[in-house]
Design a protein around this motif. Sequence first.
Motif, short mmCIF file in Angstrom:
data_model
loop_
_atom_site.label_atom_id
_atom_site.label_comp_id
_atom_site.label_asym_id
_atom_site.label_seq_id
_atom_site.Cartn_x
_atom_site.Cartn_y
_atom_site.Cartn_z
N ASP A 268 0.49 -0.78 -0.02
CA ASP A 268 -0.36 0.59 -0.20
C ASP A 268 0.63 1.14 -0.08
OD1 ASP A 268 0.55 0.60 3.38
OD2 ASP A 268 -0.96 -0.97 3.25
N ASP A 300 -6.77 -1.61 -13.40
CA ASP A 300 -5.72 -0.95 -12.38
C ASP A 300 -5.77 0.10 -12.99
OD1 ASP A 300 -5.09 -0.11 -9.84
OD2 ASP A 300 -2.43 -1.60 -10.56
N ALA A 305 -3.89 5.04 -8.32
CA ALA A 305 -3.53 3.48 -8.96
C ALA A 305 -1.56 3.97 -8.54
CB ALA A 305 -3.74 2.58 -9.59
N ARG A 399 -3.64 -6.05 -4.31
CA ARG A 399 -4.43 -3.81 -4.47
C ARG A 399 -5.79 -3.91 -4.85
NH1 ARG A 399 0.17 -2.15 -6.11
NH2 ARG A 399 2.12 -3.46 -7.28
N GLU A 400 -6.68 -4.82 -4.96
CA GLU A 400 -8.05 -4.80 -5.79
C GLU A 400 -8.72 -4.71 -4.43
OE1 GLU A 400 -9.20 -6.49 -9.64
OE2 GLU A 400 -8.13 -7.67 -8.61
N ARG A 403 -7.83 -1.70 -2.28
CA ARG A 403 -8.59 -0.12 -2.84
C ARG A 403 -9.83 -0.40 -2.79
NH1 ARG A 403 -6.46 -1.58 -8.35
NH2 ARG A 403 -8.52 -2.70 -8.33
N ARG A 409 -11.93 5.14 -3.01
CA ARG A 409 -10.82 4.14 -4.03
C ARG A 409 -9.30 4.74 -4.18
NH1 ARG A 409 -11.99 1.48 -9.09
NH2 ARG A 409 -11.46 -0.71 -8.29
N ASP A 410 -9.03 5.83 -3.45
CA ASP A 410 -7.67 6.16 -3.03
C ASP A 410 -7.11 5.51 -2.37
OD1 ASP A 410 -5.42 8.20 -3.16
OD2 ASP A 410 -6.96 9.82 -2.29
N TRP A 411 -5.46 5.22 -2.85
CA TRP A 411 -4.19 4.45 -2.71
C TRP A 411 -3.78 5.18 -1.41
CZ3 TRP A 411 -2.35 -0.56 -2.66
CH2 TRP A 411 -2.80 -0.69 -3.61
N VAL A 414 -5.65 3.69 1.73
CA VAL A 414 -5.88 2.55 2.53
C VAL A 414 -5.45 2.42 3.74
CG1 VAL A 414 -4.82 0.26 1.72
CG2 VAL A 414 -5.52 1.19 0.46
#
Length: 422
Positions: A268, A300, A305, A399-400, A403, A409-411, A414
């Motif tokens: 992350d 992605d 991402a 990753r999915e 996210r 869905r902002d990295w 997380v």
Amino acid sequence: MIIEALYDHYKTLSRRPGSDVPPPGFASVPVAWAFNISADGELLDVIPLSRAKGKRIVPVDMMVPEPVKRSGTGVAPCFLCDNSTYIIGDDVKGKPERSRKAFDASKEWHLAILQDVDDEAARAVCRYFERWEPEQAREHPALRPVLDDVLAGRNIVFRLDGAEGYVHERPKVREAWLHHRDGATSDVVGQCLVTGDEAPIARIHPSIKGVAGAQPAGAALSSYNLKAFESYGKTQNFNAPLSEAVAFGYTTALNYMLSNPRQRLQLDANTTVVFWSERQDGEREENLLAQLLDLRDVDDTSAAAPEKEGPVEDAETTRLVRDVLAKVRRGEPIDFDAIEVDPESRFFILGLSPNSSRLSVRFWHVDTFGHLVRRVAQHHADMAIVAPKWRQDDYISVREILRETAPQRDWDRVPPLLGGGL
């Protein structure tokens, strides 16, 4: 012990055929420029060494004499590879007195090491430092066309006009550097915590570079900078005594993996993971587990991402990974002999996060390769869903999963504890 495992891996890397892991006294660093000088030390031209990497222009990695670890505002020159402050006595910081002081220190340093070396390139570097005038640097015809870029602070090396390679690669120059380095070892001798041998103890360990979010100049995995952390009157890393050889080895191994997409992945925004096999020919195990840990996302494409610099994929390894996942899902045993790996070899996974000028260990996992593969494959089997037709398969990557837990869905949002736990 993490440091012991990293030091063992350095020794393993050193024995691997074709390994480019740095030997003692050297390090791989990014270099942007080469100063082409004449035998009389005159700067003839400035050669750009950067190359295109995707949409970016980045310096090339080069094996050079190990740089010093700088801290604060002190002056500490590096040998034959440094920035414009030390090589030409000028930069963009607007402190000409300090820049001149840095150049003078670099001049003294290079003359002390090279002045008695019987090598044409070594003599040329000495003459360069003797004739160079920092006050006239900006007017030099070879520098003017690229002045702003050179002053930006990226590393510079030397080459002798008409000769192959760079000055720091010449045998007599390397010999002079190692002789000087061996004479500059720590005067504190003690028992190393890793080897148990009596040896010079490292006061400061080399910096770790490549952990996302950490300082670009590097961070420390082991360091002491306050009295509250010290014991028995010992200062800095004398509190956790490691020999200079071990300090160099474990940091070199870690830096090597952090710069190697095959042994590093970004879990992350705040967790960088490295992993390695204890086997000398363990590249196949590392490739397989890399793809198991970091299955490529099929969705992605968002701007949020992270840049795709994960483990390197190849068609054969991808096929083997899909076969392993399919067998576990069907309840069939994995045939490790068929994929030519050793299921009983030990495998190490280390997660690191930035913490100011230091690194935090997020997790540390040691297991046999076979057990790890079964567990990771079982995870993907447990997470199986009926996928829409546009997906190539129904395996959900880490990753999915992460996210989907972040707002929008902002990295960068997380939850860190969730990322580390997963």
